[in-house]
Design a protein around this motif. Structure first.
Motif, mmCIF file in Angstrom:
data_model
loop_
_atom_site.group_PDB
_atom_site.id
_atom_site.type_symbol
_atom_site.label_atom_id
_atom_site.label_comp_id
_atom_site.label_asym_id
_atom_site.label_seq_id
_atom_site.Cartn_x
_atom_site.Cartn_y
_atom_site.Cartn_z
ATOM 1 N N ALA A 267 -30.649 6.791 -8.326
ATOM 2 C CA ALA A 267 -31.387 8.065 -8.376
ATOM 3 C C ALA A 267 -30.477 9.214 -7.951
ATOM 4 N N ARG A 268 -29.649 8.933 -6.963
ATOM 5 C CA ARG A 268 -28.726 9.952 -6.459
ATOM 6 C C ARG A 268 -27.708 10.316 -7.544
ATOM 7 N N VAL A 269 -27.255 9.311 -8.291
ATOM 8 C CA VAL A 269 -26.283 9.571 -9.361
ATOM 9 C C VAL A 269 -26.920 10.479 -10.424
ATOM 10 N N SER A 270 -28.167 10.171 -10.820
ATOM 11 C CA SER A 270 -28.874 11.006 -11.808
ATOM 12 C C SER A 270 -28.948 12.446 -11.303
ATOM 13 N N HIS A 271 -29.306 12.583 -10.043
ATOM 14 C CA HIS A 271 -29.454 13.912 -9.437
ATOM 15 C C HIS A 271 -28.128 14.679 -9.460
ATOM 16 N N ILE A 272 -27.063 13.991 -9.090
ATOM 17 C CA ILE A 272 -25.754 14.664 -8.996
ATOM 18 C C ILE A 272 -25.263 15.094 -10.378
ATOM 19 N N VAL A 273 -25.425 14.218 -11.378
ATOM 20 C CA VAL A 273 -24.955 14.563 -12.730
ATOM 21 C C VAL A 273 -25.749 15.760 -13.266
ATOM 22 N N ALA A 274 -27.061 15.778 -13.018
ATOM 23 C CA ALA A 274 -27.889 16.915 -13.476
ATOM 24 C C ALA A 274 -27.501 18.183 -12.732
ATOM 25 N N GLU A 275 -27.217 18.049 -11.444
ATOM 26 C CA GLU A 275 -26.871 19.210 -10.618
ATOM 27 C C GLU A 275 -25.536 19.824 -11.060
ATOM 28 N N GLN A 276 -24.643 18.962 -11.557
ATOM 29 C CA GLN A 276 -23.350 19.477 -12.034
ATOM 30 C C GLN A 276 -23.529 20.345 -13.273
ATOM 31 N N GLU A 277 -24.557 20.048 -14.084
ATOM 32 C CA GLU A 277 -24.839 20.851 -15.278
ATOM 33 C C GLU A 277 -25.573 22.134 -14.918
ATOM 34 N N ASN A 278 -26.511 21.990 -13.969
ATOM 35 C CA ASN A 278 -27.315 23.136 -13.559
ATOM 36 C C ASN A 278 -27.649 22.991 -12.071
ATOM 37 N N PRO A 279 -26.993 23.786 -11.222
ATOM 38 C CA PRO A 279 -27.172 23.612 -9.769
ATOM 39 C C PRO A 279 -28.626 23.780 -9.306
ATOM 40 N N ASN A 280 -29.465 24.416 -10.149
ATOM 41 C CA ASN A 280 -30.867 24.601 -9.745
ATOM 42 C C ASN A 280 -31.773 23.448 -10.188
ATOM 43 N N ASN A 281 -31.201 22.492 -10.912
ATOM 44 C CA ASN A 281 -32.003 21.386 -11.423
ATOM 45 C C ASN A 281 -31.966 20.229 -10.428
ATOM 46 N N LEU A 282 -33.024 20.098 -9.637
ATOM 47 C CA LEU A 282 -33.047 19.060 -8.599
ATOM 48 C C LEU A 282 -33.881 17.875 -9.098
ATOM 49 N N LEU A 283 -33.203 16.817 -9.493
ATOM 50 C CA LEU A 283 -33.890 15.695 -10.155
ATOM 51 C C LEU A 283 -34.213 14.538 -9.228
ATOM 52 N N ILE A 284 -33.775 14.612 -7.972
ATOM 53 C CA ILE A 284 -33.842 13.422 -7.120
ATOM 54 C C ILE A 284 -35.248 12.824 -7.032
ATOM 55 N N TYR A 285 -36.262 13.684 -6.852
ATOM 56 C CA TYR A 285 -37.634 13.173 -6.702
ATOM 57 C C TYR A 285 -38.084 12.483 -7.991
ATOM 58 N N HIS A 286 -37.772 13.113 -9.134
ATOM 59 C CA HIS A 286 -38.181 12.540 -10.426
ATOM 60 C C HIS A 286 -37.428 11.236 -10.697
ATOM 61 N N ALA A 287 -36.158 11.196 -10.305
ATOM 62 C CA ALA A 287 -35.350 9.997 -10.563
ATOM 63 C C ALA A 287 -35.790 8.832 -9.679
#
Lengths: 389, 109
Positions: free
Chosen positions: A344-364
């Motif tokens: 989940a953390r990896v998903s969050h980090i990759v998304a954050e690298q594309e858009n720093p405002n996109n916080l995916l951790i909860y969804h992942a």
């Protein structure tokens, strides 16, 4: 004078590990140092890699033979053989006591809210397990028996305790390489997953934002472990010991009236178990047993399993997007591979690298937690069909 | 062990296909069960309303439905509690224990 002392020094030298040290031992010591290096400098699962790396090094420092003229015995083996300090650690792994206790602690640490809040994402927990079956088929092609292939395939579930559990039921002689491959790849997921995730998604897809999930009530969180325990015990007796303990730990956490038990399960108990488990795994990594063609095949198959699992999770998310009105970010698909919360953390980090405002951790975390059940279900079916239930 | 699947490559393929699709079906089943979880909240809120009605019914007899809540003496800050925090703390206490309660704030020993 010198001729008199020479046999004396020779006898002393024979009592050390120096004369028995092989190139294989050297390779394994380097591997152990690399694990510790990755844990300390890159923070790759230090809880696991420090213990595994250290005991891997010590397991490869040979001591004197047990019997004159016999094979060199590592000092570490004295603590894991019968009567030794870690004898019961080994027994705990071998007799399947440790894996359920790990699940108890994991349950007491885990908030299943993200999974309850967004039930459709649980499909990703099944989608990301294609790797199990790809590895199983490749293992069969390489000449492993069906039971061995099943145990190797379960590495793709990215769930250490489940990998140990299934391996001990199907192919106990492969416990060392399979547990090492499973735990090592889990630790290396931040390196393995991102290139595959980027390869299979467009920049626009990686930037998809996801709406905030609904709030999950305390009542739902209390009902969840009870309902799942009933379902799993009813339909999947082969893996019920693990999931039952996971749910018991979670009930301790969520019910709010046994904080002492929840804190112990999630703190002291799981810390002790991690110490025992990592030493038990690391001590199986002696060069003579570990540096074999079979082990190398298992390690490669483990990597194949992780890669295919990651890819199938992302592709499943993309397929789901074809039918969903509100699109999901396909990066959370790879989190369905289990390995909570690393994936989940990896998903969050990759998304954050594309858009720093996109916080995916909860969804992942939703598919990530569903992945635990996905692995348990796949493992349960595997055990049932292979007659090892 | 009574293996249902033959120990061949074809067996491995059959096993993989059965296991993969069965996993999907079962995980989807868990998803369906989870989709019904919000209904629990409806039952709970219905139960809550019922409970409130019950406690209001008893109000005239026992004085108040939540008689176990603490009541204290004063909102005046005692000891070193900062004056500017008192209003916020009082508001928070009011939210938690309900209005019409008097709370004394003092340094813990």
């Amino acid at each position: 004078m010198f001729e008199t002392l020479l046999p004396f020094f020779q006898a002393m030298l024979d009592q050390t590990g120096l004369v028995h040290f092989t190139f294989g031992n050297f390779v394994m010591c380097v591997l152990g140092c690399v694990m510790i290096y990755l844990a300390i400098t890159k923070h790759f699962e230090p809880l696991l890699l420090i213990g595994i790396g250290f005991s891997c090094i010590v397991a490869n420092i040979p001591g004197p033979p047990d019997v004159p003229g016999g094979p060199a015995v590592s000092a570490l083996l004295y603590v894991v053989k019968e009567g030794g300090l870690f004898h019961f650690a080994f027994e705990g792994v071998g007799k399947l006591i440790i894996p359920p206790l790990i699940f108890l602690g994991v349950g007491a640490m885990t908030d299943f809210g993200p999974m309850i809040a967004n039930p459709k994402l649980v499909l990703l927990g099944a989608g990301a397990h294609l790797g199990i079956f790809v590895a199983l088929i490749f293992a069969k092609m390489l000449g492993f028996t069906m039971n061995e292939a099943g145990a190797i395939g379960i590495i793709g579930g990215a769930d250490g305790p489940m990998a140990i559990f299934v391996t001990m039921k199907l192919a106990p002689h492969l416990l060392g390489p399979i547990s090492v491959a499973a735990y090592s790849y889990m630790a290396l997921m931040p390196l393995i997953q991102p290139p595959i995730m980027r390869l299979l998604t467009t920049k626009e897809e990686r930037q998809i934002g996801m709406a905030q999930s609904r709030k999950v009530s305390k009542l739902e969180k209390i009902a969840f472990p009870i309902v799942i325990a009933i379902v799993v015990n009813l339909f999947f007796p082969p893996v019920a010991p693990l999931i039952t303990m996971l749910m018991l730990g979670n009930l301790f956490k969520e019910c709010g009236v046994v904080d002492r038990l929840a804190k112990t399960a999630a703190g002291g108990l799981i810390n002790v178990i991690i110490m025992i488990l990592t030493v038990a795994i690391g001590s199986t990594m002696a060069a003579d047993k570990f540096l074999t063609v079979q082990t190398i095949q298992i390690v490669v198959l483990g990597l194949v399993a992780f890669a295919f699992g990651t890819a199938s999770g992302v592709v499943t998310a993309k397929i789901m997007n074809l039918f969903l009105k509100t699109k999901i970010n396909p990066l959370i698909g790879s989190a369905g591979i289990a390995s909570v919360p690393i994936a989940a953390r990896v998903s969050h980090i990759v998304a954050e690298q594309e858009n720093p405002n996109n916080l995916l951790i909860y969804h992942a975390m939703g598919p990530n937690l569903a992945g635990v059940f996905g692995t348990a279900i796949s493992g349960g079916i595997l055990l049932a069909l292979l007659g090892a239930a | 062990m009574n293996a249902i699947i033959p120990d061949t490559l074809a067996g491995a393929l059959i096993l993989s296909i059965i296991d993969f699709f069965l996993s999907f079906v079962i995980i989807a089943g868990i998803g369906v069960v989870l989709a019904f979880f919000p209904l629990l909240n409806r039952f709970a809120s219905a139960e809550d309303k019922h409970g409130h009605k019950h406690s209001h019914g008893k109000k005239h007899v026992h004085g108040h439905g939540h008689s176990a809540l603490p009541a204290a003496a004063s909102v005046t800050p005692a000891g070193n509690a900062a004056d500017q925090h008192v209003a916020a703390i009082s508001a928070a206490v009011a939210v938690v224990v309900g209005p019409h309660k008097i709370v004394q704030i003092e340094r813990a020993n």
